[in-house]
Design a protein around this motif. Structure first.
Motif, short mmCIF file in Angstrom:
data_model
loop_
_atom_site.label_atom_id
_atom_site.label_comp_id
_atom_site.label_asym_id
_atom_site.label_seq_id
_atom_site.Cartn_x
_atom_site.Cartn_y
_atom_site.Cartn_z
N GLU A 208 0.83 -1.21 0.14
CA GLU A 208 -0.12 0.08 0.04
C GLU A 208 0.96 1.23 -0.12
OE1 GLU A 208 -3.52 2.03 2.83
OE2 GLU A 208 -2.64 0.09 3.38
N VAL A 239 3.06 -2.07 -7.02
CA VAL A 239 1.95 -2.88 -7.10
C VAL A 239 1.16 -2.61 -6.02
CG1 VAL A 239 0.53 -4.87 -6.94
CG2 VAL A 239 2.70 -4.99 -8.24
N GLY A 240 0.12 -1.67 -5.94
CA GLY A 240 -0.79 -1.30 -4.87
C GLY A 240 -1.41 0.21 -5.14
N SER A 241 -2.24 0.60 -4.32
CA SER A 241 -2.80 2.16 -4.49
C SER A 241 -2.59 2.50 -2.79
CB SER A 241 -4.06 1.88 -4.95
OG SER A 241 -5.03 1.16 -3.85
N LYS A 245 -0.18 7.68 -3.82
CA LYS A 245 0.04 7.23 -5.16
C LYS A 245 0.21 8.37 -6.15
CE LYS A 245 -1.85 4.05 -8.53
NZ LYS A 245 -2.02 4.94 -9.88
N SER A 246 -0.58 9.32 -6.02
CA SER A 246 -0.42 10.68 -6.84
C SER A 246 1.10 11.20 -6.62
CB SER A 246 -1.49 11.57 -6.58
OG SER A 246 -2.70 10.94 -7.16
N GLU A 249 3.93 9.19 -8.31
CA GLU A 249 3.67 9.21 -9.81
C GLU A 249 4.44 10.51 -10.14
OE1 GLU A 249 -0.05 6.50 -10.88
OE2 GLU A 249 -0.32 8.75 -10.28
N PHE A 262 3.60 1.84 -12.25
CA PHE A 262 2.64 1.95 -11.25
C PHE A 262 1.36 1.04 -11.55
CE2 PHE A 262 5.03 5.65 -10.74
CZ PHE A 262 4.98 5.69 -8.95
N LEU A 263 1.33 -0.16 -11.27
CA LEU A 263 0.30 -1.24 -11.48
C LEU A 263 -1.10 -1.08 -10.76
CD1 LEU A 263 2.27 -4.42 -11.91
CD2 LEU A 263 2.09 -2.31 -13.66
N GLY A 264 -0.88 -0.22 -9.79
CA GLY A 264 -2.21 -0.19 -8.89
C GLY A 264 -2.85 -1.34 -8.19
N PHE A 265 -3.98 -1.32 -7.75
CA PHE A 265 -4.59 -2.69 -7.18
C PHE A 265 -4.68 -3.66 -8.08
CE2 PHE A 265 -7.97 -5.28 -5.74
CZ PHE A 265 -7.52 -5.70 -4.58
N ARG A 266 -3.97 -4.94 -7.65
CA ARG A 266 -3.98 -6.09 -8.50
C ARG A 266 -4.70 -7.30 -7.92
NH1 ARG A 266 -1.64 -5.10 -14.08
NH2 ARG A 266 -1.76 -7.31 -14.08
#
Length: 378
Positions: A208, A239-241, A245-246, A249, A262-266
């Motif tokens: 996270e 991996v994660g949010s 996150k912003s 990035e 940045f893969l986000g929630f997977r």
């Protein structure tokens, strides 16, 4: 094990859904009626309900200072006056503290508390020791059994007066379902999705995006590595949010840090881990991080910060490397050493896969079954 009613209690349903459904099913398979109580503010209550668990809404807030916990206190008190549970298993600091106290004044059955990582630990702010350590000392009188998942918490529990084998138990975390980490038939699909070649070296962090996970530290080390021409085929997967996150990035964009994805929630973390060459976690604190256990189950070497929980899993120089929090040069060096040496990656990954067998879900279920049976038999 007699039939009856069991309650799982945590601050948020996210925690129960992520870690405790296998233990709820353990009771259901033995004819026990399973209840859960938590806040659904972060979602995932429906996942617990889908497991056939009777769910109650308790509006806990994670911060012990939040006035919302006054309402949560009243709601939980009302629930416990209306229902008598044969055993209550509490998790997470706020819910665990209020739950243990209310269980005693409402004359419930035995109360077990799993500390997934005390908020007081070596290097923690003094305020944490003043608040959380003293809260746990007070709550010890309402705790029939304390379960810990790492060595440092075990020693702190002993200092608080808990006795090994009587009311203090060490278990191997929440368990890893090793069946998800078998033959990697899908790893190339992940690389194709991301446009990565089979020969690219992939470093992955599953966490996270919050201040504790310390992605800024990782990105600063990655910047040292990735800007060198010799590492032009290396990629970092995040991996994660989360709340940062912003910001992260923007940092990557502003500082021109190359090859960060940045893969986000997977939901396909096992596939991503199999597609990786190295896994890293740079947290400031941990209890016993599941992402490291899953990386080891996938046969990957791990580079982690030398903090409680992570050092319980990573044998420095054998299953991976430990680096001191904040040592950017040390983190970069550890990652680079593994990037350059595929044989070292393979040997460390194999050693980690052998070690993680002790942390399998089947083993942890057996450990917990022995504890549950002990208190229900009483």
């Amino acid at each position: 094990m007699p039939s009856g009613k069991i309650l799982f209690l945590a601050t948020v349903y996210t925690h129960l859904a992520a870690f405790h459904i296998p233990f709820m099913r353990f009771f259901q398979e033995r004819g026990v009626e399973v209840h859960a109580a938590a806040s659904s503010a972060k979602g995932h209550k429906e996942n617990v309900e889908a497991a056939g668990v009777i769910c109650w809404e308790i509006p806990f807030a994670r911060s012990p200072y939040s006035p919302a916990n006054l309402k949560a206190y009243r709601c939980l008190k009302d629930l416990l006056w209306k229902h008598r549970f044969d055993l209550i298993h509490v998790h997470t600091p706020v819910a665990a503290f209020l739950g243990r106290y209310l269980a005693k004044i409402t004359h419930q059955g035995p109360v077990l508390y799993t500390a997934h990582g005390f908020h007081f630990y070596k290097g923690a702010p003094r305020r944490n020791w003043l608040i959380y350590y003293n809260a746990e000392r007070l709550a010890a009188r309402w705790t029939d059994g304390l379960i810990v998942v790492n060595g440092e918490d075990y020693e702190n529990a002993r200092r608080m007066g808990f006795e090994p084998g009587r009311n203090l138990f060490y278990v191997h975390g929440v368990g890893v379902d090793l069946s998800f980490f078998g033959a990697p038939s899908y790893e190339n699909a992940v690389r194709r999705e991301l446009g990565l070649a089979v020969t690219d070296v992939v470093v992955t962090c599953v966490a996270e995006m919050n201040p504790n996970k310390n992605h800024i530290f990782l990105l600063n080390a990655w910047k040292q590595i990735a800007t060198r021409e010799t590492h032009s085929n290396n990629h970092l997967l995040l991996v994660g949010s989360g709340e940062l996150k912003s910001y992260l990035e923007e940092k990557v964009k502003r500082e021109h840090i190359p090859r960060v994805h940045f893969l986000g929630f997977r939901r396909d973390v096992p596939a991503i881990l199999h597609a990786s060459d190295i896994v890293t976690l740079t947290s400031k604190r941990e209890g016993l991080p599941r992402c490291i256990m899953e990386a080891m189950a996938a046969g990957k070497p791990v580079v982690a910060t030398n903090v409680r929980g992570s050092r319980d899993l990573v044998d420095d120089g054998h299953t991976g490397f430990l680096v001191e929090p904040g040592d950017v040069t040390g983190l970069a060096a550890a990652l680079e050493r593994l990037m350059r040496d595929p044989e070292l990656r393979a040997s460390m990954g194999a050693a980690g896969k052998a070690k993680i067998q002790d942390y399998s879900l089947d083993r942890v279920l057996a450990e917990m079954a022995a504890i549950y049976n002990r208190y229900l038999d009483e």
